[in-house]
Design an enzyme around this catalytic site. Structure first.
Site, short mmCIF file in Angstrom:
data_model
loop_
_atom_site.label_atom_id
_atom_site.label_comp_id
_atom_site.label_asym_id
_atom_site.label_seq_id
_atom_site.Cartn_x
_atom_site.Cartn_y
_atom_site.Cartn_z
N HIS A 136 0.82 -1.22 0.00
CA HIS A 136 0.00 0.00 0.00
C HIS A 136 0.85 1.27 0.00
CE1 HIS A 136 0.47 -0.06 4.50
NE2 HIS A 136 0.45 1.24 4.30
N ASP A 167 -0.12 -7.65 1.84
CA ASP A 167 0.34 -6.26 1.73
C ASP A 167 1.87 -6.21 1.76
OD1 ASP A 167 0.44 -3.51 1.70
OD2 ASP A 167 -0.21 -3.24 3.78
N SER A 218 4.38 2.56 8.31
CA SER A 218 4.02 1.46 7.42
C SER A 218 5.24 0.95 6.67
CB SER A 218 3.08 1.95 6.33
OG SER A 218 1.77 1.89 6.70
#
Ligand SMILES: *[C@@H]1O[C@H](CO)[C@@H](O)[C@H](O)[C@H]1NC(C)=O
Length: 277
Positions: free
Chosen positions: A67, A115, A208
């Protein structure tokens, strides 16, 4: 499945300045890492602004979250290795454009499954004390295990952390994390839920893609993926993608690259916005 509406990927993609309103103070409650004590930590930047963490796996490859890549950003994407201070890069850093982006083909931005993203650097990292790859964990961490996470993510209103922060975390029981009080069915078997230690500490936006590092001999067991809108909400604990189940895909991609080295299609109308720090 109702909890899915709360998914908040922790990359630094801010739709509006008002998004800051719900952000709590960085890696919240962590502490500054000893400079270069995590020589595998990488900053993925777009247009010169830190967006995500990543881990150096090889002289030409880093591992981060799928992402983290939004369409049209590959050309201005850079991978910064050997970094401690975002502002004051210093002689230890090397910066690389991205040659190829290999998202996991099963990445689903609805469920956040798979992811993972491998980025091939345009160039080769010169390895040394401040720039060194990390290996992949052979097995996933058990519930209750202590792992750690590091990043340059938000520390609250002040924006990104000027220096690399680190945080100890405790792995949660996946069934508990998946129950109705927590993520309510949103946790796939390939995900690892964890809680910041001490309580109330948590990764935040910009963290992230950073590696969840576990084991006596530090190895990557996961990649930071998402948490709830309030990153310190104990009932929406942070979630990483377990790398253990993807070892074969990672090893194959490092050897042969990927068939369609393209960024994943996304429709996110988000803009990368300059963060004041
Ligand atoms: C969480 O619940 C969902 C829905 O029941 C299920 O599909 C998934 O496999 C569960 N995850 C784990 C880790 O058991």
């Amino acid at each position: 499945m109702g909890a899915r509406g709360c998914l908040g990927p922790l990359l630094l993609l801010l739709p509006l300045p008002s998004a800051w309103a719900w952000l709590q103070p960085s890696i919240i409650g962590g502490h500054e890492a000893k400079p270069h004590s995590r020589p595998y930590m990488v900053s993925l930047q777009f247009g010169g602004v830190h967006a995500c963490g990543a881990a150096l796996l090889h002289r030409r490859w880093v591992l981060t979250a799928a992402h983290c890549l939004a369409r049209g950003t590959l050309a201005n994407g850079r991978v910064v290795v050997g970094l401690h201070s975002l502002r004051d890069r210093g002689a230890a850093t090397q910066t690389f454009p991205i040659r190829a982006a290999c998202p996991h083909p099963g990445y689903d931005r609805g469920t956040m499954e798979n992811d993972l993203l491998l980025l091939q650097l345009e160039g080769t990292v010169t390895l040394g004390r401040t720039r060194r790859p990390i290996g992949l964990a052979g097995r996933g961490p058990a519930a209750g295990a202590t792992c750690s996470l590091a990043g340059w993510g938000l520390r609250g209103r002040g924006g990104l952390s000027p220096t690399l922060q680190e945080l100890e975390v405790k792995v949660m029981d996946p069934r508990m994390c998946n129950n109705s009080r927590f993520w309510d069915g949103g946790i796939a078997p390939t995900m690892i839920c964890f809680q910041g230690q001490p309580r109330g500490s948590a990764p935040a936006k910009g963290d992230s893609g950073g590696p969840l590092v576990c084991g006596e001999r530090a190895a990557v067991a996961g990649v930071m993926s998402f948490s709830g809108p309030d990153v310190t909400d104990p009932f929406k604990p942070p979630v990483a993608t377990s790398t253990v189940r993807y070892k074969k895909w990672i090893q194959k991609t490092l050897r042969r690259g990927c068939k369609s080295p393209q960024p994943p299609e996304t429709e996110h109308p988000f803009l990368f916005t300059q963060v004041g720090f």
